[in-house]
Design an enzyme around this catalytic site. Structure first.
Site, mmCIF file in Angstrom:
data_model
loop_
_atom_site.group_PDB
_atom_site.id
_atom_site.type_symbol
_atom_site.label_atom_id
_atom_site.label_comp_id
_atom_site.label_asym_id
_atom_site.label_seq_id
_atom_site.Cartn_x
_atom_site.Cartn_y
_atom_site.Cartn_z
ATOM 1 N N GLU A 1 0.832 -1.217 0.000
ATOM 2 C CA GLU A 1 0.000 0.000 0.000
ATOM 3 C C GLU A 1 0.862 1.261 0.000
ATOM 4 O O GLU A 1 2.051 1.204 0.260
ATOM 5 C CB GLU A 1 -0.863 0.031 1.265
ATOM 6 N N ARG B 1 -7.860 1.266 13.285
ATOM 7 C CA ARG B 1 -6.466 1.489 12.898
ATOM 8 C C ARG B 1 -6.401 2.533 11.804
ATOM 9 O O ARG B 1 -7.387 2.783 11.096
ATOM 10 C CB ARG B 1 -5.811 0.198 12.432
ATOM 11 N N ASN C 1 -5.468 3.999 8.250
ATOM 12 C CA ASN C 1 -5.365 3.451 6.897
ATOM 13 C C ASN C 1 -4.606 4.477 6.051
ATOM 14 O O ASN C 1 -3.634 5.050 6.537
ATOM 15 C CB ASN C 1 -6.767 3.114 6.371
ATOM 16 N N ASP D 1 -9.780 2.270 -4.280
ATOM 17 C CA ASP D 1 -8.838 2.198 -3.148
ATOM 18 C C ASP D 1 -7.897 3.407 -3.196
ATOM 19 O O ASP D 1 -8.356 4.546 -3.182
ATOM 20 C CB ASP D 1 -8.122 0.832 -3.215
ATOM 21 N N GLU E 1 -11.328 -5.144 10.666
ATOM 22 C CA GLU E 1 -11.640 -5.831 9.416
ATOM 23 C C GLU E 1 -11.484 -7.330 9.643
ATOM 24 O O GLU E 1 -10.374 -7.810 9.841
ATOM 25 C CB GLU E 1 -10.655 -5.336 8.345
ATOM 26 N N ASN F 1 -9.837 5.987 2.364
ATOM 27 C CA ASN F 1 -8.866 5.691 1.317
ATOM 28 C C ASN F 1 -8.695 6.874 0.373
ATOM 29 O O ASN F 1 -9.357 7.909 0.490
ATOM 30 C CB ASN F 1 -9.359 4.475 0.508
HETATM 31 C C1 BGC Z 1 -7.025 -0.838 2.717
HETATM 32 C C2 BGC Z 1 -6.813 -1.908 3.642
HETATM 33 C C3 BGC Z 1 -7.878 -2.947 3.517
HETATM 34 C C4 BGC Z 1 -8.025 -3.391 2.097
HETATM 35 C C5 BGC Z 1 -9.162 -4.303 1.905
HETATM 36 C C6 BGC Z 1 -7.041 -1.425 1.410
HETATM 37 O O1 BGC Z 1 -7.079 -0.384 0.604
HETATM 38 O O2 BGC Z 1 -6.073 0.179 2.777
HETATM 39 O O3 BGC Z 1 -6.771 -1.397 4.908
HETATM 40 O O4 BGC Z 1 -7.597 -4.040 4.273
HETATM 41 O O5 BGC Z 1 -8.131 -2.285 1.277
HETATM 42 O O6 BGC Z 1 -10.245 -3.906 2.552
HETATM 43 CA CA CA Z 2 -5.888 1.808 0.777
#
Ligand code: BGC
Ligand code: CA
Length: 330
Positions: free
Chosen positions: A49, A132, A134, A235, A152, A185
């Site tokens: 990521e 958490r 992201n 995302d 999650e 995101n």
């Molecule tokens: C997020 C993660 C997540 C994943 C699937 C990603 O973009 O940043 O935190 O686990 O997508 O949900």
């Molecule tokens: Ca992400």
């Protein structure tokens, strides 16, 4: 309160693999005839990521959220340096004063890369211990924007409406901009800095807000793109030098190029993995698109069909350039 943690650090050499982007080429023969997708960091990250091109060192910085690591890869030497964070790490962003700022668990931490030390700066979502951090990114003024999400169970199966979007100013004061977010995101800004593009993945839309760069205030939310059937979840995202969006499609195996003014899709880049997570432009002239991916949640048969799941890819020949990233001023 400040706490010090000493993570482990190591350097490895990585192997590369190459695939041509045949499907995308077929879709758009003229525009994309020279598009090439290469796997540059062959590594089964759990959730690769947050790619950021570090212009000063010509290196790609990225994280493995669930793998709890920050990585830096050098295209020149093909070496990768890694650091363990001891908890999930949602993002790592260069800091003007040196090193990085990272989102570890619910803490915004300063990372001293050369000493391999992390110092906690400020915590968010203190009343939500299962949350958490992201994705996060610095705005053109040096403010850090970072979002959170609930627990999650499996990828995309998250405790809903638990997340928020925050900004952290250079004095480390924190402002909450949004709450009731599912999976925060996708951040980036328009060329004139007056719009922020944002994604709450489960809403299946790419949104825009008016943005005031002097105060960091967000207003006037609207949808600029709605995901189509089969495109997956929106995302991570980056804005190119023409002001167009490149959105990584989680479970869609592609990065889509959107004109936010019209909501139309301009190009599609197909990747040999389904869980494409985020992207950024980099390289000496910002014409390479780097794309991260995840492997977490894939069943064994899927992994054998996508042996490169979790790897990082470089896309060349798109005919557009990106812009340098911003650093955190705090
Ligand atoms: C997020 C993660 C997540 C994943 C699937 C990603 O973009 O940043 O935190 O686990 O997508 O949900
Ligand atoms: Ca992400």
């Amino acid at each position: 309160m400040q706490s010090k943690m000493a993570p482990r650090w190591y350097v490895i050499e990585v192997s590369t693999a190459e695939t041509t982007n045949q499907e995308a080429t077929e879709q758009s023969q003229v525009m994309m005839s020279s598009v090439k997708v290469e796997c540059v960091v062959k590594m089964n990250t759990l959730i690769g990521e947050g790619p950021v091109w570090e212009e000063s060192d010509q290196m790609l910085l990225f994280v493995d959220i669930a793998g709890q690591k920050i990585h830096r890869w050098s295209p020149a030497t093909n070496q990768i340096q890694s650091m363990e964070t001891g908890d999930t790490v949602g993002f790592a962003v260069p800091r003007r004063s040196g090193g990085y700022v990272a989102g570890v668990g619910r803490s915004i931490v300063a990372v001293d890369w050369s000493a391999q030390m992390m110092t906690s700066l400020v915590d968010v979502d203190e009343n939500k211990p299962n949350n958490r951090l992201n994705d996060g990114k610095a705005d053109p003024m040096g403010r850090l924007l970072a979002g959170t999400m609930g627990k999650e169970k499996r990828p995309t199966q998250v405790e809903k409406k638990q997340g928020s979007l925050y900004s952290v100013n250079s004095d480390l004061s924190v402002t909450k901009h949004l709450s009731q977010v599912d999976i925060s995101n996708g951040l980036d800004w328009s060329l004139d800095q007056k719009t922020i593009f944002y994604i709450d993945s489960l809403a299946l839309t790419v949104d825009a807000f008016d943005y005031d760069p002097s105060t960091g205030h967000l207003g006037n939310r609207r949808v600029v793109y709605r995901m189509e059937e089969g495109e997956g979840f929106p995302d991570g995202m980056t804005v190119d030098a023409n002001g167009h969006l490149w959105v990584a499609c989680y479970n869609g195996g592609q990065v889509i190029n959107i004109d936010p003014a019209t909501g139309t899709r301009l190009q599609t880049v197909t990747l040999p993995v389904m869980k494409t997570t985020s992207c950024c432009f980099g390289g000496p002239d910002y014409s390479d698109l780097y794309v991260t991916s995840a492997s977490l949640g894939l069943a064994q048969p899927e992994i054998s069909h996508q042996p490169l799941a979790g790897s990082t890819f470089r896309v060349r020949g798109l005919g557009v350039k990106g812009r340098p990233s911003h650093s955190f001023s705090g």
